[in-house]
Design a protein around this motif. Structure first.
Motif, PDB file in Angstrom:
ATOM      1  N   ASN A 106      14.177  24.399  -9.521  1.00  0.00           N
ATOM      2  CA  ASN A 106      15.344  24.396 -10.425  1.00  0.00           C
ATOM      3  C   ASN A 106      16.013  22.839 -10.419  1.00  0.00           C
ATOM      4  OD1 ASN A 106      15.923  25.039  -7.797  1.00  0.00           O
ATOM      5  ND2 ASN A 106      18.011  25.470  -8.344  1.00  0.00           N
ATOM      6  N   VAL A 107      15.694  22.283  -9.162  1.00  0.00           N
ATOM      7  CA  VAL A 107      16.043  20.932  -9.029  1.00  0.00           C
ATOM      8  C   VAL A 107      15.128  20.054  -9.782  1.00  0.00           C
ATOM      9  CG1 VAL A 107      16.303  18.974  -7.198  1.00  0.00           C
ATOM     10  CG2 VAL A 107      16.869  21.435  -6.715  1.00  0.00           C
ATOM     11  N   GLU A 108      14.037  20.267  -9.701  1.00  0.00           N
ATOM     12  CA  GLU A 108      13.012  19.361 -10.535  1.00  0.00           C
ATOM     13  C   GLU A 108      13.381  19.518 -12.156  1.00  0.00           C
ATOM     14  OE1 GLU A 108       8.759  20.549 -10.100  1.00  0.00           O
ATOM     15  OE2 GLU A 108       8.279  19.292 -11.766  1.00  0.00           O
ATOM     16  N   ARG A 109      13.868  20.759 -12.514  1.00  0.00           N
ATOM     17  CA  ARG A 109      14.212  20.741 -13.894  1.00  0.00           C
ATOM     18  C   ARG A 109      15.529  19.763 -14.338  1.00  0.00           C
ATOM     19  NH1 ARG A 109      12.673  26.649 -16.092  1.00  0.00           N
ATOM     20  NH2 ARG A 109      13.519  25.764 -17.940  1.00  0.00           N
ATOM     21  N   SER A 110      16.467  20.107 -13.397  1.00  0.00           N
ATOM     22  CA  SER A 110      17.660  19.402 -13.652  1.00  0.00           C
ATOM     23  C   SER A 110      17.920  18.058 -13.247  1.00  0.00           C
ATOM     24  CB  SER A 110      18.923  20.179 -13.070  1.00  0.00           C
ATOM     25  OG  SER A 110      18.684  20.189 -11.761  1.00  0.00           O
ATOM     26  N   GLY A 111      16.856  17.651 -12.301  1.00  0.00           N
ATOM     27  CA  GLY A 111      16.981  16.310 -11.834  1.00  0.00           C
ATOM     28  C   GLY A 111      17.054  16.239 -10.417  1.00  0.00           C
TER      29      GLY A 111
ATOM     30  N   ALA B 126       0.801  -1.163  -0.060  1.00  0.00           N
ATOM     31  CA  ALA B 126      -0.080  -0.064  -0.065  1.00  0.00           C
ATOM     32  C   ALA B 126       0.824   1.402   0.105  1.00  0.00           C
ATOM     33  CB  ALA B 126      -0.624  -0.010   1.285  1.00  0.00           C
ATOM     34  N   CYS B 127       1.989   1.177   0.665  1.00  0.00           N
ATOM     35  CA  CYS B 127       2.743   2.360   0.859  1.00  0.00           C
ATOM     36  C   CYS B 127       3.449   2.607  -0.309  1.00  0.00           C
ATOM     37  CB  CYS B 127       3.809   2.161   1.982  1.00  0.00           C
ATOM     38  SG  CYS B 127       4.641   3.351   2.628  1.00  0.00           S
ATOM     39  N   THR B 128       4.083   1.844  -0.887  1.00  0.00           N
ATOM     40  CA  THR B 128       4.752   1.865  -2.296  1.00  0.00           C
ATOM     41  C   THR B 128       3.805   2.556  -3.378  1.00  0.00           C
ATOM     42  OG1 THR B 128       6.426   0.108  -1.627  1.00  0.00           O
ATOM     43  CG2 THR B 128       6.194   0.753  -4.015  1.00  0.00           C
ATOM     44  N   ILE B 129       2.659   1.866  -3.325  1.00  0.00           N
ATOM     45  CA  ILE B 129       1.894   2.485  -4.539  1.00  0.00           C
ATOM     46  C   ILE B 129       1.757   3.956  -4.732  1.00  0.00           C
ATOM     47  CG2 ILE B 129      -0.702   2.506  -5.234  1.00  0.00           C
ATOM     48  CD1 ILE B 129      -0.945  -0.295  -3.948  1.00  0.00           C
ATOM     49  N   VAL B 130       1.920   4.652  -3.820  1.00  0.00           N
ATOM     50  CA  VAL B 130       1.725   6.065  -3.716  1.00  0.00           C
ATOM     51  C   VAL B 130       3.035   6.601  -4.398  1.00  0.00           C
ATOM     52  CG1 VAL B 130       1.598   7.994  -2.417  1.00  0.00           C
ATOM     53  CG2 VAL B 130       0.186   6.143  -1.980  1.00  0.00           C
ATOM     54  N   THR B 131       4.458   5.960  -3.972  1.00  0.00           N
ATOM     55  CA  THR B 131       5.425   6.505  -4.539  1.00  0.00           C
ATOM     56  C   THR B 131       5.409   6.915  -6.105  1.00  0.00           C
ATOM     57  OG1 THR B 131       6.314   4.914  -3.091  1.00  0.00           O
ATOM     58  CG2 THR B 131       8.096   5.930  -4.320  1.00  0.00           C
ATOM     59  N   GLY B 132       4.667   6.178  -6.901  1.00  0.00           N
ATOM     60  CA  GLY B 132       4.882   6.420  -8.353  1.00  0.00           C
ATOM     61  C   GLY B 132       4.015   7.576  -8.766  1.00  0.00           C
ATOM     62  N   ALA B 133       3.081   7.833  -8.003  1.00  0.00           N
ATOM     63  CA  ALA B 133       2.140   8.941  -8.204  1.00  0.00           C
ATOM     64  C   ALA B 133       2.643  10.286  -8.251  1.00  0.00           C
ATOM     65  CB  ALA B 133       0.714   8.845  -7.655  1.00  0.00           C
ATOM     66  N   VAL B 134       3.903  10.439  -7.078  1.00  0.00           N
ATOM     67  CA  VAL B 134       4.121  11.534  -6.700  1.00  0.00           C
ATOM     68  C   VAL B 134       5.597  11.742  -7.167  1.00  0.00           C
ATOM     69  CG1 VAL B 134       2.697  11.598  -4.549  1.00  0.00           C
ATOM     70  CG2 VAL B 134       5.116  10.887  -4.554  1.00  0.00           C
ATOM     71  N   ALA B 135       6.032  10.773  -7.847  1.00  0.00           N
ATOM     72  CA  ALA B 135       7.602  10.526  -8.170  1.00  0.00           C
ATOM     73  C   ALA B 135       7.918  12.167  -9.233  1.00  0.00           C
ATOM     74  CB  ALA B 135       7.894   9.442  -9.368  1.00  0.00           C
ATOM     75  N   GLU B 136       8.971  12.161  -9.145  1.00  0.00           N
ATOM     76  CA  GLU B 136       9.877  13.295 -10.062  1.00  0.00           C
ATOM     77  C   GLU B 136       9.443  15.006  -9.513  1.00  0.00           C
ATOM     78  OE1 GLU B 136      10.714  12.255 -13.884  1.00  0.00           O
ATOM     79  OE2 GLU B 136       8.737  11.396 -14.293  1.00  0.00           O
ATOM     80  N   ARG B 137       9.052  14.864  -8.180  1.00  0.00           N
ATOM     81  CA  ARG B 137       8.956  16.054  -7.645  1.00  0.00           C
ATOM     82  C   ARG B 137       8.793  16.207  -6.213  1.00  0.00           C
ATOM     83  NH1 ARG B 137       4.080  13.497  -9.505  1.00  0.00           N
ATOM     84  NH2 ARG B 137       2.281  14.597  -9.273  1.00  0.00           N
ATOM     85  N   PHE B 138       8.700  14.780  -5.601  1.00  0.00           N
ATOM     86  CA  PHE B 138       8.356  14.978  -4.169  1.00  0.00           C
ATOM     87  C   PHE B 138       9.489  14.838  -3.729  1.00  0.00           C
ATOM     88  CE2 PHE B 138       5.968  13.233  -0.508  1.00  0.00           C
ATOM     89  CZ  PHE B 138       4.663  13.865  -0.435  1.00  0.00           C
ATOM     90  N   LYS B 139       9.525  15.623  -2.152  1.00  0.00           N
ATOM     91  CA  LYS B 139      10.728  15.629  -1.358  1.00  0.00           C
ATOM     92  C   LYS B 139      11.071  14.259  -0.838  1.00  0.00           C
ATOM     93  CE  LYS B 139      11.312  20.457   0.425  1.00  0.00           C
ATOM     94  NZ  LYS B 139      11.032  21.199   1.420  1.00  0.00           N
ATOM     95  N   PHE B 140      12.157  13.677  -0.847  1.00  0.00           N
ATOM     96  CA  PHE B 140      12.456  12.443  -0.226  1.00  0.00           C
ATOM     97  C   PHE B 140      12.175  12.551   1.439  1.00  0.00           C
ATOM     98  CE2 PHE B 140      15.226   9.597   2.120  1.00  0.00           C
ATOM     99  CZ  PHE B 140      14.942   8.514   1.713  1.00  0.00           C
ATOM    100  N   HIS B 141      12.233  13.389   2.122  1.00  0.00           N
ATOM    101  CA  HIS B 141      12.011  13.284   3.848  1.00  0.00           C
ATOM    102  C   HIS B 141      10.641  13.361   3.801  1.00  0.00           C
ATOM    103  CE1 HIS B 141      16.225  13.024   4.839  1.00  0.00           C
ATOM    104  NE2 HIS B 141      16.428  13.750   3.941  1.00  0.00           N
ATOM    105  N   ALA B 142       9.913  14.146   2.933  1.00  0.00           N
ATOM    106  CA  ALA B 142       8.445  14.164   3.083  1.00  0.00           C
ATOM    107  C   ALA B 142       7.910  12.945   3.029  1.00  0.00           C
ATOM    108  CB  ALA B 142       7.787  15.342   2.044  1.00  0.00           C
TER     109      ALA B 142
END
Lengths: 433, 433, 433
Positions: free
Chosen positions: B414-419, B128-144
């Protein structure tokens, strides 16, 4: 149990006893299959850690070692290890130091019980063998690695394994219940890691790893997806490795063992992730993977004997040991270990052995550590550690020294610089690009 | 069943009852291992769907969430969920709304039965926990994401899980046999998908996903091999997820469940492949994968209760729901879900719950849907759906809103754009290239 | 055994007989899951062998064929194959040539026994189907492949399978104990490999494979990590394939079968590695993988009947047959098989069938080969070989000839040169790069 029943029809009957055999066969075989799949884990892990130009060489070494190992273990490794253990038919002859029956699985050892034991045990030998591959990657000669595989699966591993698991002298030490290494922290991972130490030391660091002033450079791997997938695949297999080591699901303790394995891995991963974060302000996922594997290695000896909270403590300590060891091996001893095998498997193999003597709570197998009020078990574990170190260094050093003289261990330096893959294997790993 | 038997020696005996425990332990543990391996599936799937520059970030989130989750579930999540369920020793205390025994697996819950249940259940929480990961990928803060993982595994998931599986009020509704969610279409996938909806909505779309006129752009993933392999690995694990959810292979219905899972996946894949083909004249293999996963999600609630032909119908409808939902979420609601988690897991989690009330044929567990002549079960399922939606939106919105205020959810633009990879994790995923 | 018991509650009871069902269900289902995972192995293997520009096409064909196949096998393939076998309820009607009961798993075949058999058997049909994919890769039309999948899973495979496994005429031949193909060297791999031969022959070689003078060019794959991982994943699944084919772990012979599988794979790998090395002075890891798979294919028919030493001999011979066949197919017959499916699966499928008649030692199933003093079994095996070849060539040629006329088998040559992926599937496999 009947001697030499290759069809199983004398062993099985429609009875409690027959079904007990069946359910335990299913458990042990399926666990063995899971442990086999750890080869895929090691392949992913190592392939991710090495440079693109040497990936095929790593793949070749890690694939061929278990193939060679299987043939050697069938010929005589298994007989040296389990002869005299009386764990299955055809394993009658052996003493405290060496076994000598069960060769080629012929005679009485052509039996359904003996084959199930062989199937489980070869996967462990193969694991020990493959651990070393990563530490010597990117400069070791392929054929030297093949010879090493024969030696490890045929002599080094079975002899020490006999002492611990084949009714040998360590298993029967008169302290505590004798030395215990439930699923092989020491026998498998400790040996793999310590031999990795010896081999990486003798073969020397990769070209460019150390600067003239002795400071180490980071040599990046080429695919971190492989590293994470490799770690997950290894944990998947580790459930079979640890919980399967009862060789019987009629030992219901298996559930405690599985949970301990998972908790120790989780604890190790989280600890090392945040430890690294507080040092570098980066969330180092490779360190999290190393921490998870460190937790798995350490709990391998003790997972059957300790309560769940202790599994978390063991994993936590394992991950800190790993971090310390990684630093010490790389920067102080200046030994180049591309995948961290020495620190993950070697250091925690020893820590795992010791943890049995500390955290065993006396609920299983009569093993009582310090938290159950006894210091004797720790003494037995300590003797096992010292023996393992002495055995690996003495015989390992001798072996690699002789091999270096006879065949040489390293590829030529120009090959190392340009990439081993075309030189040894005739192509690159990614031919299209 | 004995209270607090951590060795299993009081529980097991050489008898029918002892062997029954053994064979069911083997079944449940091996199924749990398969479900664990779904983590590798999600890792492959998500890594394939994201851009190269953010792959390591996805790997880190999807790896660490289950590690953190395991520790939290051990500390209190499991106790909240199964306290009072009396499914195993040490789980006596709880009411219809919340459980409160089994903390830290101490006391009576240090038992072989309780550990086998914990081992199976943690894998579901982790899913259940991991399912959410994909939906917020590429912009979510790791610690959040780490804090979210703690909240999901510690509160959100266990509380709703208690209502459905821990003898809570949904399970005991006075309609039909009470709400039923056999292996967790709603509890696991519905919750994962709905929380994915909330999280992706609050965090907002990726930079560049929508044009100024509101039309969406396609942001390609970087490796479609990973997507197909991820799908296959997930199906492999799903057999354990669904068939293992009997917690007992002495329930021979397991074979029907396994076949239903496979047929629903196949039906979903073929339907969505050809539906896409008739729309675009391309054979879209990613849509086939989505269809297979949609079929798996939907049959998860109902697989135990329906006949084989119904599994095919359920998978067929699931795949059409997925296609509709993908369009609606992306183009109408303008919520950016890089991997399609909301449509595959969320929408079909609800459909799966409802399908129990329609297609259950009364051959198992007394569950009778419309095809067996009863409408009451559908009412219970509908109440479960509404409850799940209300719970996820109310508590999920509150949680992510507070988290956004306290910590922020997004990396800088800027982080989101550069990776994100070098910024959060100190390296790229493919350092060599 | 009760007819049509879909809940299993009439079949299971707390008794020796009930537990026997349970443990055998667990064994067979878990083995089926492992065999399913071979799809991931084939996906990795084939993806590694093909060029980057056609990878997605390979993935699509290898994924969709088993989805389509599952639906067809449910509709009628299973009924044609096992009708009349009386292996489970609802399979009463059939004769020596064809079965005709069990359609759609309805009626009496809606039963826990029948579903467990279906679950295991569909995985085998899917394997046979996928084997062909690699041989026609990089030029076959996607929709032609779908139609082929329907034909193979619905007609070609079930009819021959009925003869060998459904109480058909080959199984009951009056020589030895009748033809025996324990886990499907012939039924699955031989058929897959021979149909691969026919399909690759009719569709013709890839553009650029052969020079005007008829000499072959090497067309490199694009990722050798995938090939090695694919091989490991296939071996992992093969343990379920072979040892699971007892359909019962109460047949303790399973352990001998598992060990034989591993030894044959190891022997094949080592033999072909060193055979190649002595020819080319390169350690060709792809040849080692081919050798391992060849060993697996060959031992699939005979693994249950032969002693361990014979498994090593069978694997050794299999790897040499593979090398010879690879050369013969590519250079003499000028048939282009990108992954070597014809040589690995086809040639060794036949060799596996024959090996039963040579090395069976009489310890299991009453099968006695030449080493046990009987030549009759070899005659039965030889008849099975001839029948398999005749069936595959006659029906296969006819089918592909008609399909070529009606739909065409190949993509246009300009598509083949630029890459099939965007043309058939709308994107490339690695969109970012």
């Amino acid at each position: 149990m009947f001697a030499g029943d290759p069809s199983g029809s004398n062993t099985y009957s429609d009875s409690i006893q027959g079904l007990k055999f069946s359910v335990n066969f299913a458990w042990t075989l399926l666990s063995a299959f899971l442990v086999f799949n750890m080869q895929a884990g090691f392949t992913f892990l190592g392939a991710g850690f090495v440079q693109k130009k040497n990936t095929l060489n790593y793949l070749a070494m890690s694939f061929v070692d278990f193939c060679i190992g299987a043939l050697i273990f069938w010929l005589f490794g298994f007989a040296l290890m389990f002869g005299g253990s009386k764990l299955a038919p055809g394993l009658l002859c052996g003493n405290s130091f060496i076994g000598y029956s069960g060769f080629l699985l012929l005679g009485d050892s052509y039996d359904v019980h003996t084959s199930v034991l062989w199937m489980f045990q070869i996967m462990f030998a193969a694991t020990a063998c493959t651990i070393v591959t990563g530490a010597v990657a990117e400069r070791f000669k392929f054929h030297a690695h093949v010879i090493y595989s024969i030696f490890l699966c045929g002599v080094l591993y079975p002899v020490f394994g006999h002492w611990m698991w084949g009714k040998g002298w360590l298993q029967t030490l008169p302290f505590g219940v004798g030395a215990r290494d439930f699923a092989g922290s020491g026998v498998v991972h400790g040996m793999g890691g310590l031999i990795a130490f010896v081999a990486a030391w003798i073969v020397g660091p990769r070209f460019g790893k150390y600067n003239p002033d002795g400071s180490p450079n980071v040599i990046h791997g080429h695919n971190l997806v492989y590293i994470v997938i490799g770690t997950l695949t290894l944990i998947f297999g580790w459930f079979g490795f640890n919980a399967g080591s009862t060789l019987a699901v009629t030992e219901l303790r298996v559930s405690i063992i599985a949970v301990n394995t998972f908790l120790s891995a989780a604890s190790g991963a989280v600890t090392l992730l945040y430890f690294s974060y507080f040092m570098t302000k980066k969330s180092d996922i490779i360190m999290a993977c190393n921490g998870a594997l460190a937790g798995c290695v350490a709990i391998t000896a003790s997972g059957a004997y300790v309560p769940h909270w202790a599994a978390i403590v063991i994993g936590l300590i394992a991950s800190l040991i790993t971090r310390l060891s990684l630093y010490f091996i790389e920067s102080k001893l200046k030994i180049d270990d591309p995948v961290g095998a020495i620190s993950v498997h070697g250091a925690n193999g020893l820590w795992g052995l010791l943890s049995v003597g500390i955290f065993s709570d006396g609920t299983y197998g009569g093993v009582r550590g310090i938290i159950a009020g006894s210091c004797w078990q720790l003494l037995a574990q300590f003797i096992a550690c010292v023996t393992l170190i002495a055995w690996c260094f003495a015989v390992g050093l001798l072996f690699f020294f002789v091999l270096k003289r006879l065949l040489g261990l390293r590829v030529p330096v120009n090959v190392e610089r340009s990439g081993i893959d075309p030189y040894e294997h005739g192509t690159s790993c990614y031919p299209g690009s």
